[in-house]
Design an enzyme around this catalytic site. Structure first.
Site, PDB file in Angstrom:
ATOM      1  N   SER A 161       1.245  -1.395  -0.019  1.00 50.78           N
ATOM      2  CA  SER A 161      -0.236  -0.200  -0.267  1.00 50.78           C
ATOM      3  C   SER A 161       0.700   1.664   0.478  1.00 50.78           C
ATOM      4  O   SER A 161       1.562   1.507  -1.013  1.00 50.78           O
ATOM      5  CB  SER A 161      -0.999   0.350   1.379  1.00 50.78           C
ATOM      6  OG  SER A 161      -2.152   0.803   1.603  1.00 50.78           O
ATOM      7  N   HIS A 179      -7.792  -5.971   0.086  1.00 50.90           N
ATOM      8  CA  HIS A 179      -6.464  -4.278   0.089  1.00 50.90           C
ATOM      9  C   HIS A 179      -5.453  -6.011   0.948  1.00 50.90           C
ATOM     10  O   HIS A 179      -4.594  -5.135   1.023  1.00 50.90           O
ATOM     11  CB  HIS A 179      -6.694  -3.694   0.671  1.00 50.90           C
ATOM     12  CG  HIS A 179      -5.683  -2.894   0.776  1.00 50.90           C
ATOM     13  ND1 HIS A 179      -4.994  -2.242  -0.423  1.00 50.90           N
ATOM     14  CD2 HIS A 179      -5.742  -1.972   1.807  1.00 50.90           C
ATOM     15  CE1 HIS A 179      -4.243  -1.842  -0.502  1.00 50.90           C
ATOM     16  NE2 HIS A 179      -3.877  -1.095   1.284  1.00 50.90           N
ATOM     17  N   ASP A 194     -10.178  -4.936  -4.073  1.00 51.95           N
ATOM     18  CA  ASP A 194     -10.058  -3.973  -2.972  1.00 51.95           C
ATOM     19  C   ASP A 194     -10.431  -2.929  -3.698  1.00 51.95           C
ATOM     20  O   ASP A 194     -11.055  -1.929  -4.814  1.00 51.95           O
ATOM     21  CB  ASP A 194      -8.313  -4.155  -3.766  1.00 51.95           C
ATOM     22  CG  ASP A 194      -7.512  -2.881  -2.728  1.00 51.95           C
ATOM     23  OD1 ASP A 194      -8.176  -2.273  -2.130  1.00 51.95           O
ATOM     24  OD2 ASP A 194      -6.158  -3.132  -2.573  1.00 51.95           O
TER      25      ASP A 194
END
Length: 272
Positions: A101, A252, A223
């Site tokens: 991320s 995610h 996601d």
């Protein structure tokens, strides 16, 4: 292994990190969720990956158990320089990086600034390119501590909605979000309006097109925090040596929802 690791002085910042295994060095950079730490992000992959690589997982300054110096201004620049200084302090030569991320964006910035340090990169649900902020990412960065809010975030992060009903997981993440100093630092990092923080993490298309390091992009198809089509799909078309793997039925949290197949992808890519 507990969530407490070791400390090293990185340019005056007491930096908390986990280290395990032997072999080629592999740096794991966590994401930016509330209460996040290297251990919260990587605890499931550590026991297996450490059989193959020498793992280093630091808490980025402002997160986890790394020192939070007074009056520090959190910024992408600060985080990137902290990671570069960690690599140099630990004397990691030719290091490969897994970035989750926000950590993926930091890995791309490290590659852009110091390609001499990096061998390969694996990006997972990664930021690093401009995209319109999702309501879900806005909720993550705008989190205020409560059990209920943490439950909502876990249901946003994972495709498997039963994870939000896992009281132990919710409690663990909530409690880590209210440790002394954690929320104060977190709320200072991503004040509204939050689109600017997405943009700050992004590299330009020109910068991305010049990164020649081999990159594996991994993304969960479902996601909702960082959408596949707006990020990894685009990155895969701009970065010259990028390949993309999409996991179906996955949100995610690829490393948590698809731990073993994710590790399989990492090992396969790194041994090429």
């Amino acid at each position: 292994m507990m969530d407490k690791g070791k400390y090293v002085d990185v340019q005056g910042i007491q930096t908390h990190y986990h280290e395990e295994g032997k072999g080629e060095p592999l740096l794991l950079i966590h994401g930016s969720g509330p209460g996040v730490s290297a251990w919260a992000n990587w605890r499931l992959v550590f026991p297996i990956l450490s059989r193959h690589y020498h793992l280093y997982a630091p808490d980025v300054v402002g997160f986890g158990y790394t020192e939070r110096p007074e009056n520090i201004q959190y910024s992408v620049d600060l985080w990137v320089e902290h990671m570069i200084a960690f690599i140099e302090t630990m004397n990691l030569r030719n290091v490969s990086i897994i970035g989750n991320s926000m950590g993926g964006a930091l890995a791309l910035h490290v590659a852009n600034r110091r390609p001499d340090l990096v061998k390969k990169i694996i990006l997972m649900g990664s930021a690093g390119i401009e995209f319109p902020i999702t309501a879900e990412l806005d909720a993550v960065w705008g989190y205020t501590p409560s059990i209920e809010n943490m439950k909502k975030l876990i249901s946003i992060f994972s495709n498997d909605q039963s994870m939000a009903e896992n009281d132990n997981l919710v409690k663990m993440r909530y409690e880590s979000s209210i440790e002394p100093g954690f929320q104060e630092a977190f709320s200072a990092m991503f004040p509204a309006p939050r689109q600017r923080h997405v943009n700050a993490l992004a590299l330009t298309e020109n910068q991305l097109s010049k990164i020649e390091i081999p990159i594996l992009l991994i993304h969960g198809r479902e996601d909702r925090v960082i959408p596949l089509e707006k990020t990894s799909w685009k990155l895969s078309q701009i970065i010259p040596n990028a390949e993309l793997h999409v996991f179906p039925n996955c949100g995610h949290w690829v490393q948590i929802e698809k731990t073993e197949p994710f590790i399989g992808q990492v090992i396969e890519f790194l041994k090429k």
